[in-house]
Design a protein around this motif. Structure first.
Motif, PDB file in Angstrom:
ATOM      1  N   LYS A 116       0.813  -1.219   0.000  1.00 30.04           N
ATOM      2  CA  LYS A 116       0.000   0.000   0.000  1.00 30.04           C
ATOM      3  C   LYS A 116       0.847   1.269   0.000  1.00 30.04           C
ATOM      4  N   PHE A 117       1.932   1.298   0.793  1.00 33.98           N
ATOM      5  CA  PHE A 117       2.614   2.564   1.055  1.00 33.98           C
ATOM      6  C   PHE A 117       4.051   2.660   0.539  1.00 33.98           C
ATOM      7  N   TRP A 118       4.615   1.586   0.014  1.00 35.18           N
ATOM      8  CA  TRP A 118       5.980   1.659  -0.530  1.00 35.18           C
ATOM      9  C   TRP A 118       5.948   1.735  -2.048  1.00 35.18           C
ATOM     10  N   PRO A 119       6.797   2.530  -2.673  1.00 30.93           N
ATOM     11  CA  PRO A 119       7.685   3.508  -2.041  1.00 30.93           C
ATOM     12  C   PRO A 119       6.875   4.613  -1.357  1.00 30.93           C
ATOM     13  N   GLY A 120       7.362   5.086  -0.224  1.00 31.91           N
ATOM     14  CA  GLY A 120       6.643   6.131   0.496  1.00 31.91           C
ATOM     15  C   GLY A 120       7.206   6.379   1.876  1.00 31.91           C
TER      16      GLY A 120
END
Length: 348
Positions: free
Chosen positions: A93-97
């Motif tokens: 859900k959130f990578w890259p981030g």
């Protein structure tokens, strides 16, 4: 040591500059580079001697772990003893981030990188220059913020140069960062994921993916429980002037700050004020700086550290800041402000 600053266009990355950075990292040297959060100070995460250079350059306490930055999911199994299911979901859900996940480390990761802990903090930055540098540098780059410990984190290459000129061989200048505060850290070593440091990725966002999430009790300013993340017990982001946060209704805060500035002026004390687009016109005296608009949280987070550094170039001896509890990122912004102020709050 001569520090070289290379300008890099994230939309057209110079391969030769990346090779230069990668070669330095593989040799055990340090390279400062942009991410979407703040500028990082990178070294080979699997080389304890290289990691030690980060601590020395920053004056960083040795028990404060470094975050290992990777550029590909395939890199994760080598440095972790196990990858929890929650980590797989959050990465999808959130990578890259701007999310750092704490997991049990493998034997490959030296204790010099983890601050002596049996866990490793990992993230995949959402910045093309960072990702390319990580790949060219061997795939595992330990990187805290590229500033002297205790100082405001750098959001421009010039901020890095202020602290690291003559200390690191190379700074990659990718321009201003986007978010402006460090990544959210979530500990996945217990049954319930625990937020160890608030950031752009909020508790609510995490809960949508993995269900129940708790916040480390040690993050509460009034808590007697020490924070679980060793780095959170230290004062960070502090300007040279004394910083205090004024908390209350907007009207009361403006009135109180103006009264304090008037008192200081009568004593000959130069005073700084941190306000917003909505309020700066209401401060007739003092050195007034605008953090952004309350209608755009990123405008506030991205300007926070830069403004604190600007005050270091002024004659201000005391700074009063409005508080910023509202909005999804309110807790993250206030976390940084409170640490910069040494938790000094004026309630009105």
């Amino acid at each position: 040591m001569q520090t070289i600053i290379r300008k890099v266009d994230e939309n057209c990355i110079d391969e030769m500059i990346m090779k230069e950075a990668g070669a330095l990292l593989k040799q055990g040297a340090l390279v400062a580079f942009p991410t979407e959060t703040v500028y990082g100070l990178g070294a080979n995460a699997l080389d304890s001697e290289a990691a030690a250079k980060i601590y020395a350059a920053k004056g960083r306490p040795s028990d404060n772990p470094l975050i290992v930055h990777i550029a590909d999911m395939d890199a994760l199994p080598l440095i972790t003893a196990e990858i929890p299911e929650a980590a797989k979901k959050l990465a999808a859900k959130f990578w890259p981030g701007p999310l750092t996940m704490v997991m049990k480390k493998s034997e490959v990761v030296p204790y010099g990188t983890t601050g002596g802990l049996d866990t490793v903090a990992v993230r995949m930055p959402a910045h093309p220059i960072a990702l390319e540098m990580i790949r060219h540098g061997g795939g595992y780059i330990a990187a805290p913020s590229a500033n002297t410990s205790g100082r405001p984190s750098p959001t421009l290459a010039s901020h890095v140069a202020d602290d690291m000129d003559g200390i690191v061989p190379l700074i990659l200048d990718g321009g201003a960062v986007g978010i402006g505060i460090e990544s959210t850290i979530v500990d996945l070593t217990d049954e319930i994921p625990t937020i160890l440091r608030p950031g752009f990725i909020t508790k609510e966002m995490l809960q949508e993916v993995v269900g129940e999430v708790q916040i480390d009790k040690g993050l509460d300013a009034d808590s007697k429980t020490p924070p679980k993340a060793p780095g959170m017990k230290y004062r960070h982001y502090a300007p040279k002037a004394e910083l205090m946060i004024v908390e209350g209704s907007s009207e009361a805060v403006v009135e109180k700050i103006n009264a304090l500035v008037k008192e200081n002026e009568e004593k000959g004390i130069c005073t700084g004020i941190i306000g917003t687009e909505e309020t700066v016109s209401r401060y007739p005296a003092g050195i007034v700086k605008c953090m952004g608009t309350r209608n755009d949280e990123l405008s506030i987070s991205s300007h926070l550290y830069g403004i604190l550094r600007e005050f270091d170039e002024s004659d201000a001896k005391v700074i009063y800041s409005e508080s910023f509890e509202e909005g999804a990122m309110g807790s993250a912004i206030m976390n940084r402000l409170l640490k910069a102020a040494g938790h000094k709050i004026i309630h009105v």
